[in-house]
Design a protein around this motif. Structure first.
Motif, PDB file in Angstrom:
ATOM      1  N   THR A 187       0.853  -1.177   0.000  1.00 27.46           N
ATOM      2  CA  THR A 187       0.000   0.000   0.000  1.00 27.46           C
ATOM      3  C   THR A 187       0.889   1.227   0.000  1.00 27.46           C
ATOM      4  OG1 THR A 187      -1.971   1.028   0.972  1.00 27.46           O
ATOM      5  CG2 THR A 187      -0.254   0.308   2.515  1.00 27.46           C
ATOM      6  N   ALA A 188       0.267   2.411  -0.146  1.00 31.12           N
ATOM      7  CA  ALA A 188       1.054   3.634  -0.171  1.00 31.12           C
ATOM      8  C   ALA A 188       0.299   4.770   0.486  1.00 31.12           C
ATOM      9  CB  ALA A 188       1.413   4.022  -1.604  1.00 31.12           C
ATOM     10  N   TYR A 189       1.063   5.602   1.178  1.00 37.00           N
ATOM     11  CA  TYR A 189       0.553   6.871   1.713  1.00 37.00           C
ATOM     12  C   TYR A 189       0.336   7.771   0.503  1.00 37.00           C
ATOM     13  CZ  TYR A 189       0.376  11.007   4.731  1.00 37.00           C
ATOM     14  OH  TYR A 189      -0.007  12.143   5.393  1.00 37.00           O
ATOM     15  N   PRO A 190      -0.902   8.229   0.263  1.00 38.47           N
ATOM     16  CA  PRO A 190      -1.217   8.762  -1.068  1.00 38.47           C
ATOM     17  C   PRO A 190      -0.872  10.215  -1.330  1.00 38.47           C
ATOM     18  CG  PRO A 190      -3.202   8.673   0.259  1.00 38.47           C
ATOM     19  CD  PRO A 190      -2.103   8.063   1.092  1.00 38.47           C
ATOM     20  N   ASN A 191      -0.917  11.084  -0.305  1.00 41.64           N
ATOM     21  CA  ASN A 191      -0.669  12.510  -0.544  1.00 41.64           C
ATOM     22  C   ASN A 191      -0.503  13.233   0.794  1.00 41.64           C
ATOM     23  OD1 ASN A 191      -3.374  13.417   0.444  1.00 41.64           O
ATOM     24  ND2 ASN A 191      -4.081  12.288  -1.356  1.00 41.64           N
ATOM     25  N   LEU A 192      -0.129  14.505   0.711  1.00 42.64           N
ATOM     26  CA  LEU A 192       0.140  15.305   1.913  1.00 42.64           C
ATOM     27  C   LEU A 192      -1.052  16.164   2.323  1.00 42.64           C
ATOM     28  CD1 LEU A 192       3.834  16.413   1.306  1.00 42.64           C
ATOM     29  CD2 LEU A 192       2.996  14.850   3.058  1.00 42.64           C
ATOM     30  N   ALA A 193      -2.250  15.764   1.935  1.00 39.79           N
ATOM     31  CA  ALA A 193      -3.442  16.523   2.313  1.00 39.79           C
ATOM     32  C   ALA A 193      -3.517  16.656   3.834  1.00 39.79           C
ATOM     33  CB  ALA A 193      -4.693  15.817   1.795  1.00 39.79           C
ATOM     34  N   GLY A 194      -3.760  17.872   4.288  1.00 45.25           N
ATOM     35  CA  GLY A 194      -3.883  18.112   5.716  1.00 45.25           C
ATOM     36  C   GLY A 194      -2.576  18.409   6.420  1.00 45.25           C
ATOM     37  N   ILE A 195      -1.463  18.325   5.702  1.00 45.66           N
ATOM     38  CA  ILE A 195      -0.152  18.617   6.293  1.00 45.66           C
ATOM     39  C   ILE A 195       0.285  20.016   5.876  1.00 45.66           C
ATOM     40  CG2 ILE A 195       2.257  17.903   6.468  1.00 45.66           C
ATOM     41  CD1 ILE A 195       0.362  15.844   7.615  1.00 45.66           C
TER      42      ILE A 195
END
Length: 256
Positions: A91-99
């Motif tokens: 699996t993968a951490y998809p994006n930096l949304a919220g950071i």
């Protein structure tokens, strides 16, 4: 790269995967094009058991998923359960949304949590990747955000799901990054880059843009890459036409 290592990121077909019936029809068409593996992302709220039954029934394997970032970091056990139910290792951490990328403390916390989540997945026989966009190539301290996150995490706990389009858009050499990530790049997003006459970037089918895919694939393969996943965030028309075009170009020009 063998054709059996080429997968399709279903986010490209997300508008055709909103429920189990749509997903089943889509899986059938994907297999008919020639793909034998998919990445689960952007699909509707379909139980894992149905996803497995449908994909296996069509002769498709699930090579990877994307899971919501907060769930990976804060509900790691649930992510492990989902991957095991899907019979999927990656699996993968998809994006930096919220950071907040201007907040060093948030980036430090993110790196720590990614490493901890990746360690838990690794203990379960699973792999956590990091899927980049272009913003990770912004400067941070004396490096880039991407390099910082990689340097602050154990390579055994966090690998890269390099996105070729966004590396290029971020001003970096994709081939060079494949070389730098040797041993840390088990899966990669193949996404071509184009420029319009109005000087705007656009997503292109593989082989229809600017990226040197023969060199990219050769370097990724030399570094141990196992899955080459086609993705096109937006298509100019019918997305099934685009994913077929990409598959046929790969089949005819890039596989060994």
């Amino acid at each position: 790269m063998k054709l059996s290592q080429v997968a399709l990121q279903l986010y490209t077909l997300r508008d055709h995967c909103r429920d189990a019936a749509q997903f089943a029809a889509t899986a059938k068409r994907v297999r008919e094009i020639g793909y034998t593996a998919v990445q689960i992302s952007g699909v509707g709220p379909i139980p894992e058991s149905e996803l497995v039954a449908i994909t296996r029934g069509e002769g498709l394997s699930i090579c990877a998923t994307h899971e919501p970032g907060p769930k990976i970091l804060d509900e790691t056990g649930a992510v492990i359960d989902r991957l095991q139910a899907l019979g999927c290792r990656n699996t993968a951490y998809p994006n930096l949304a919220g950071i907040d990328l201007a907040d060093a403390g948030q980036l430090e916390t993110l790196a720590r949590k990614l490493d901890a989540a990746g360690a838990r997945l690794r203990a379960a026989g699973l792999t956590l990747g990091y899927h980049n966009h272009a913003c990770e190539f912004a400067r941070f301290r004396d490096t880039t955000i991407f390099e910082y996150l990689l340097s602050r995490t154990d390579p055994r706990n966090l690998v890269s799901e390099l996105d070729t389009f966004w590396v290029w858009y971020g001003g970096h050499d994709v081939v060079d990054w494949c070389r730098r990530l040797r041993g840390r790049l088990p899966f990669i997003h193949l996404k071509d880059y184009g420029i319009t006459v109005g000087n705007h970037h656009e997503y292109r089918e593989i082989g229809a843009g600017s990226l040197p895919f023969p060199k990219i694939i050769a370097e990724a393969e030399a570094g141990g890459c196992e899955w080459f996943i086609v993705e096109q965030d937006e298509t100019p028309g019918d997305p099934f036409v685009s994913v077929r075009q990409s598959f046929e170009y790969i089949r005819d020009h890039l596989v060994s």
